[in-house]
Motif scaffolding. Sequence first.
Motif, PDB file in Angstrom:
ATOM      1  N   SER A  50      13.803  20.198  -0.803  1.00 33.85           N
ATOM      2  CA  SER A  50      13.116  19.179  -1.596  1.00 33.85           C
ATOM      3  C   SER A  50      13.044  17.877  -0.786  1.00 33.85           C
ATOM      4  O   SER A  50      14.067  17.383  -0.316  1.00 33.85           O
ATOM      5  N   VAL A  51      11.833  17.365  -0.617  1.00 35.74           N
ATOM      6  CA  VAL A  51      11.610  16.182   0.207  1.00 35.74           C
ATOM      7  C   VAL A  51      11.059  15.052  -0.656  1.00 35.74           C
ATOM      8  O   VAL A  51      10.190  15.280  -1.506  1.00 35.74           O
ATOM      9  N   ARG A  52      11.553  13.843  -0.410  1.00 39.07           N
ATOM     10  CA  ARG A  52      11.054  12.640  -1.064  1.00 39.07           C
ATOM     11  C   ARG A  52      10.869  11.579  -0.001  1.00 39.07           C
ATOM     12  O   ARG A  52      11.612  11.531   0.979  1.00 39.07           O
ATOM     13  N   GLY A  53       9.876  10.758  -0.215  1.00 44.14           N
ATOM     14  CA  GLY A  53       9.650   9.684   0.742  1.00 44.14           C
ATOM     15  C   GLY A  53       8.503   8.809   0.317  1.00 44.14           C
ATOM     16  O   GLY A  53       8.123   8.777  -0.863  1.00 44.14           O
ATOM     17  N   ILE A  54       7.975   8.108   1.283  1.00 42.02           N
ATOM     18  CA  ILE A  54       6.845   7.227   1.033  1.00 42.02           C
ATOM     19  C   ILE A  54       5.736   7.563   2.017  1.00 42.02           C
ATOM     20  O   ILE A  54       5.980   8.153   3.076  1.00 42.02           O
ATOM     21  N   SER A  55       4.523   7.196   1.646  1.00 46.13           N
ATOM     22  CA  SER A  55       3.387   7.500   2.498  1.00 46.13           C
ATOM     23  C   SER A  55       2.410   6.329   2.520  1.00 46.13           C
ATOM     24  O   SER A  55       2.437   5.460   1.646  1.00 46.13           O
ATOM     25  N   PHE A  56       1.585   6.346   3.530  1.00 49.44           N
ATOM     26  CA  PHE A  56       0.542   5.347   3.696  1.00 49.44           C
ATOM     27  C   PHE A  56      -0.780   6.055   3.938  1.00 49.44           C
ATOM     28  O   PHE A  56      -0.828   7.065   4.650  1.00 49.44           O
ATOM     29  N   ASP A  57      -1.848   5.493   3.402  1.00 49.75           N
ATOM     30  CA  ASP A  57      -3.191   5.973   3.684  1.00 49.75           C
ATOM     31  C   ASP A  57      -3.501   5.654   5.146  1.00 49.75           C
ATOM     32  O   ASP A  57      -3.356   4.508   5.589  1.00 49.75           O
ATOM     33  N   ALA A  58      -3.908   6.653   5.906  1.00 52.40           N
ATOM     34  CA  ALA A  58      -4.107   6.489   7.342  1.00 52.40           C
ATOM     35  C   ALA A  58      -5.217   5.510   7.677  1.00 52.40           C
ATOM     36  O   ALA A  58      -5.072   4.691   8.589  1.00 52.40           O
ATOM     37  N   GLU A  59      -6.314   5.575   6.963  1.00 50.55           N
ATOM     38  CA  GLU A  59      -7.424   4.659   7.254  1.00 50.55           C
ATOM     39  C   GLU A  59      -6.995   3.207   7.023  1.00 50.55           C
ATOM     40  O   GLU A  59      -7.279   2.324   7.840  1.00 50.55           O
ATOM     41  N   TRP A  60      -6.292   2.960   5.933  1.00 55.52           N
ATOM     42  CA  TRP A  60      -5.788   1.617   5.641  1.00 55.52           C
ATOM     43  C   TRP A  60      -4.832   1.157   6.737  1.00 55.52           C
ATOM     44  O   TRP A  60      -4.907   0.023   7.214  1.00 55.52           O
ATOM     45  N   LEU A  61      -3.928   2.055   7.147  1.00 56.66           N
ATOM     46  CA  LEU A  61      -2.936   1.693   8.151  1.00 56.66           C
ATOM     47  C   LEU A  61      -3.596   1.399   9.499  1.00 56.66           C
ATOM     48  O   LEU A  61      -3.227   0.435  10.184  1.00 56.66           O
ATOM     49  N   ARG A  62      -4.595   2.192   9.881  1.00 51.31           N
ATOM     50  CA  ARG A  62      -5.326   1.909  11.120  1.00 51.31           C
ATOM     51  C   ARG A  62      -5.999   0.537  11.052  1.00 51.31           C
ATOM     52  O   ARG A  62      -5.989  -0.227  12.025  1.00 51.31           O
ATOM     53  N   GLU A  63      -6.561   0.211   9.912  1.00 52.28           N
ATOM     54  CA  GLU A  63      -7.212  -1.089   9.733  1.00 52.28           C
ATOM     55  C   GLU A  63      -6.197  -2.227   9.871  1.00 52.28           C
ATOM     56  O   GLU A  63      -6.478  -3.244  10.503  1.00 52.28           O
ATOM     57  N   GLN A  64      -5.009  -2.052   9.301  1.00 57.72           N
ATOM     58  CA  GLN A  64      -3.968  -3.074   9.414  1.00 57.72           C
ATOM     59  C   GLN A  64      -3.564  -3.272  10.872  1.00 57.72           C
ATOM     60  O   GLN A  64      -3.374  -4.401  11.325  1.00 57.72           O
ATOM     61  N   ALA A  94       0.803  -1.231   0.000  1.00 56.71           N
ATOM     62  CA  ALA A  94       0.000   0.000   0.000  1.00 56.71           C
ATOM     63  C   ALA A  94       0.832   1.276   0.000  1.00 56.71           C
ATOM     64  O   ALA A  94       0.287   2.369   0.087  1.00 56.71           O
ATOM     65  N   VAL A  95       2.137   1.135  -0.100  1.00 55.52           N
ATOM     66  CA  VAL A  95       2.996   2.320  -0.038  1.00 55.52           C
ATOM     67  C   VAL A  95       2.828   3.176  -1.302  1.00 55.52           C
ATOM     68  O   VAL A  95       2.597   2.666  -2.393  1.00 55.52           O
ATOM     69  N   LYS A  96       2.916   4.490  -1.109  1.00 56.37           N
ATOM     70  CA  LYS A  96       2.857   5.436  -2.228  1.00 56.37           C
ATOM     71  C   LYS A  96       4.003   6.427  -2.081  1.00 56.37           C
ATOM     72  O   LYS A  96       4.305   6.863  -0.966  1.00 56.37           O
ATOM     73  N   PRO A  97       4.623   6.791  -3.179  1.00 55.09           N
ATOM     74  CA  PRO A  97       5.673   7.806  -3.085  1.00 55.09           C
ATOM     75  C   PRO A  97       5.054   9.183  -2.829  1.00 55.09           C
ATOM     76  O   PRO A  97       3.911   9.438  -3.198  1.00 55.09           O
ATOM     77  N   PHE A  98       5.810  10.034  -2.170  1.00 54.08           N
ATOM     78  CA  PHE A  98       5.388  11.427  -2.025  1.00 54.08           C
ATOM     79  C   PHE A  98       6.599  12.321  -2.217  1.00 54.08           C
ATOM     80  O   PHE A  98       7.741  11.905  -2.031  1.00 54.08           O
ATOM     81  N   SER A  99       6.321  13.544  -2.590  1.00 57.55           N
ATOM     82  CA  SER A  99       7.379  14.542  -2.717  1.00 57.55           C
ATOM     83  C   SER A  99       6.795  15.906  -2.400  1.00 57.55           C
ATOM     84  O   SER A  99       5.589  16.125  -2.507  1.00 57.55           O
ATOM     85  N   VAL A 119      -2.813  10.850   6.034  1.00 60.04           N
ATOM     86  CA  VAL A 119      -1.570  10.284   5.501  1.00 60.04           C
ATOM     87  C   VAL A 119      -0.517  10.195   6.603  1.00 60.04           C
ATOM     88  O   VAL A 119      -0.458  11.038   7.496  1.00 60.04           O
ATOM     89  N   PHE A 120       0.317   9.168   6.485  1.00 66.22           N
ATOM     90  CA  PHE A 120       1.480   8.995   7.347  1.00 66.22           C
ATOM     91  C   PHE A 120       2.702   8.984   6.440  1.00 66.22           C
ATOM     92  O   PHE A 120       2.753   8.218   5.475  1.00 66.22           O
ATOM     93  N   TYR A 121       3.678   9.855   6.714  1.00 63.36           N
ATOM     94  CA  TYR A 121       4.840  10.035   5.845  1.00 63.36           C
ATOM     95  C   TYR A 121       6.113   9.469   6.469  1.00 63.36           C
ATOM     96  O   TYR A 121       6.380   9.705   7.645  1.00 63.36           O
ATOM     97  N   LEU A 122       6.909   8.780   5.664  1.00 63.49           N
ATOM     98  CA  LEU A 122       8.252   8.365   6.033  1.00 63.49           C
ATOM     99  C   LEU A 122       9.214   9.114   5.112  1.00 63.49           C
ATOM    100  O   LEU A 122       9.172   8.952   3.893  1.00 63.49           O
ATOM    101  N   VAL A 123      10.059   9.945   5.697  1.00 61.19           N
ATOM    102  CA  VAL A 123      10.966  10.789   4.932  1.00 61.19           C
ATOM    103  C   VAL A 123      12.204   9.976   4.549  1.00 61.19           C
ATOM    104  O   VAL A 123      12.833   9.347   5.398  1.00 61.19           O
ATOM    105  N   GLN A 124      12.533  10.002   3.257  1.00 59.79           N
ATOM    106  CA  GLN A 124      13.729   9.309   2.771  1.00 59.79           C
ATOM    107  C   GLN A 124      14.834  10.285   2.388  1.00 59.79           C
ATOM    108  O   GLN A 124      16.010   9.950   2.488  1.00 59.79           O
TER     109      GLN A 124
END
Length: 153
Positions: free
Chosen positions: A103-117, A30-35, A51-56
């Motif tokens: 400039s920021v790049r990373g990955i993100s997760f949908d919060a509702e999906w992550l709470r369900e997991q 379910a990961v999605k890139p973000f910038s 959204v929940f962001y992980l900064v890369q």
Amino acid sequence: MTKNGILGTFGTHAFLDGLSDRHLLRLASAVKPFSAEAHEFIARKGNPSHVFYLVQSGHVEIGNVADYGEFLPIAEVGPGEVVGWSWALPPHRWQFDCRASDSVRGISFDAEWLREQCENDHELGYHLMKHLLGVVANRLASTRWAAAEGQLR
């Protein structure tokens, strides 16, 4: 993509350290890139936290926008760190304003999906909440320091 290719995409992020391959693969599904570019807001205090962001790469300032419009940072996070814990706790609204300082790049997760997991797999939920508690503690310390320095308004 192979298992190693998927896990190599984000499996080395510090926040995910200690997760099993099974959990990493589930998250990878379910990961999605973000910038974000410098000075772009990725979260606004009071808005829903979807959204929940992980900064890369790059850096994100966490703070507040003063009544007169100036952004007042209280902390800065970078590679290996996260932006957002509000997704995990009702009412699921951002507690701070967050903007890219470069400039920021990373990955993100949908919060509702992550709470369900987390709800469906308590082992995964425990791991994520344990790590999030550390994030909250660090942000609290930063907020306390900023208040002592007179940066919070």
